[in-house]
Design a protein around this motif. Structure first.
Motif, PDB file in Angstrom:
ATOM      1  N   ALA A   1     104.682  45.949  63.654  1.00 27.21           N
ATOM      2  CA  ALA A   1     104.587  45.126  62.445  1.00 27.21           C
ATOM      3  C   ALA A   1     104.007  45.929  61.284  1.00 27.21           C
ATOM      4  N   VAL A   2     103.020  46.763  61.566  1.00 27.93           N
ATOM      5  CA  VAL A   2     102.409  47.580  60.515  1.00 27.93           C
ATOM      6  C   VAL A   2     103.414  48.612  60.002  1.00 27.93           C
TER       7      VAL A   2
ATOM      8  N   ARG B   1      95.497  47.640  61.330  1.00 26.56           N
ATOM      9  CA  ARG B   1      95.901  46.546  60.444  1.00 26.56           C
ATOM     10  C   ARG B   1      95.538  46.842  58.999  1.00 26.56           C
TER      11      ARG B   1
ATOM     12  N   LEU C   1     101.638  44.988  67.225  1.00 21.28           N
ATOM     13  CA  LEU C   1     100.896  45.175  65.982  1.00 21.28           C
ATOM     14  C   LEU C   1     101.322  46.471  65.304  1.00 21.28           C
TER      15      LEU C   1
ATOM     16  N   ALA D   1     101.781  41.085  61.201  1.00 16.99           N
ATOM     17  CA  ALA D   1     100.672  41.942  61.626  1.00 16.99           C
ATOM     18  C   ALA D   1      99.387  41.137  61.762  1.00 16.99           C
TER      19      ALA D   1
ATOM     20  N   GLU E   1      99.708  38.991  64.932  1.00 15.63           N
ATOM     21  CA  GLU E   1      99.571  39.816  66.138  1.00 15.63           C
ATOM     22  C   GLU E   1      98.135  40.283  66.321  1.00 15.63           C
ATOM     23  N   HIS E   2      97.474  40.622  65.226  1.00 15.66           N
ATOM     24  CA  HIS E   2      96.077  41.074  65.315  1.00 15.66           C
ATOM     25  C   HIS E   2      95.192  39.951  65.841  1.00 15.66           C
TER      26      HIS E   2
END
Length: 86
Positions: free
Chosen positions: A38-39, A83, A35, A47, A50-51
């Motif tokens: 991705a962020v 996120r 995460l 993101a 994944e979150h």
């Protein structure tokens, strides 16, 4: 080492449970790192995915007893804050 059969069984069982709990915590750490990646990359779709996976895994670990409820809530809160930086 234990001399009583039931105690030997308990030792084996607790070892299995310990390993399962470690699998949960390790998986949670892995998803949290994904995460974060991705962020940092600015990939909103990844993101979000994944979150969702991370929160699901945390909920499962709390339900199973691998994580304390407050620990799980803190991890979910930190993941949501991360996120929201997108």
């Amino acid at each position: 080492m234990a001399n009583i059969a039931s105690q030997e069984k308990r030792i084996h069982r607790s070892e299995r449970e310990r390993l399962e709990n470690r699998r949960y915590t390790s998986t949670i750490k892995t998803y949290f790192r994904r995460l974060e990646t991705a962020v940092e990359a600015g990939d909103a779709e990844t993101a979000e995915s994944e979150h969702r996976t991370l929160v699901s895994t945390i909920d499962r670990a709390v339900k199973r007893g691998a994580l304390h409820a407050n620990n799980g809530a803190r991890k979910k809160s930190r993941a949501a804050a991360l996120r929201s930086r997108l």
